[in-house]
Design a protein around this motif. Sequence first.
Motif: not given
Lengths: 187, 85
Positions: A34-36, A45-50, A104-108
């Motif tokens: 789903k990243f793509f 945001a997703f990569i850094c948070a991950d 939305i990035c928080i949602g991801e």
Amino acid sequence: MISLNGNTLFENKSEEFSTLIKSAYKDLDINYPKFFKMDNLSKLAFICADILINNSAKNESNIAIVLSNRASSLDTDRTFQKSISDIENHYPSPSIFVYTLPNICIGEISIKHQLYSENSFFIFDAFSPKELWVYAENLLKTNKAEKVLCGWVDFDENDYEAFLYIVENEGQIHHTINEIDRLYHTQ
Amino acid sequence: MNELKLELKEKIIEQLNLEEFTVTDIDDDDALFGDGLGLDSIDALELIVMLDKDYGIQLTDPKEGKEVFQSITVLANYIAEHRTK
């Protein structure tokens, strides 16, 4: 460049964000198709948070998220605007439209890490440690969260920056406005 | 018909950002939703826009959409029968 606690995790000379972030996804062995589908702000945001959650809060559920930026979702807003500007060729893209809000990035992040926690996204003129400190302290002191993922994640055209950190009651570094500001400026 | 099926696979991969798929990964009768390609509700909306934009087909009945998007074979047959572009 992506670094964790001052140690470089990933480096790529590419100036194009799309090339860089795809390369980081592969290099860091993140298996999440789903990243793509995400917009640029969410990818950042997703990569850094991950990286941060997997390093210091893996499998924990009560992690609040408090993020901020300057450009809101402007980058994706522009893309969407282009898709609806021609009345003769008016085909709004649903998959772009869903990213025309910055939170939305928080949602991801929450979906990936199964977080049903408190969250907020603030828009500031510039990185603002005081507001992040106040909000995170409040969440911890009122027991609304055991940890708070905080930070700044900004994307506007090819100009982008992310600085995330996790706060908890018994953290390694004292949670003060000055410390947040110092860490931001030493990244 | 095979040309249309290939075209649909290419469009779906590109427009739905299925980066980890190639056309050879998608069988003509694979389910597009659920256990197949794992498409979601936003993808369904994107496919509805694609039908309108590229083939001049407007889907207004959700039940019809569910049937049309079963697989590449079903979708290609539907497009071949209803296309205006």
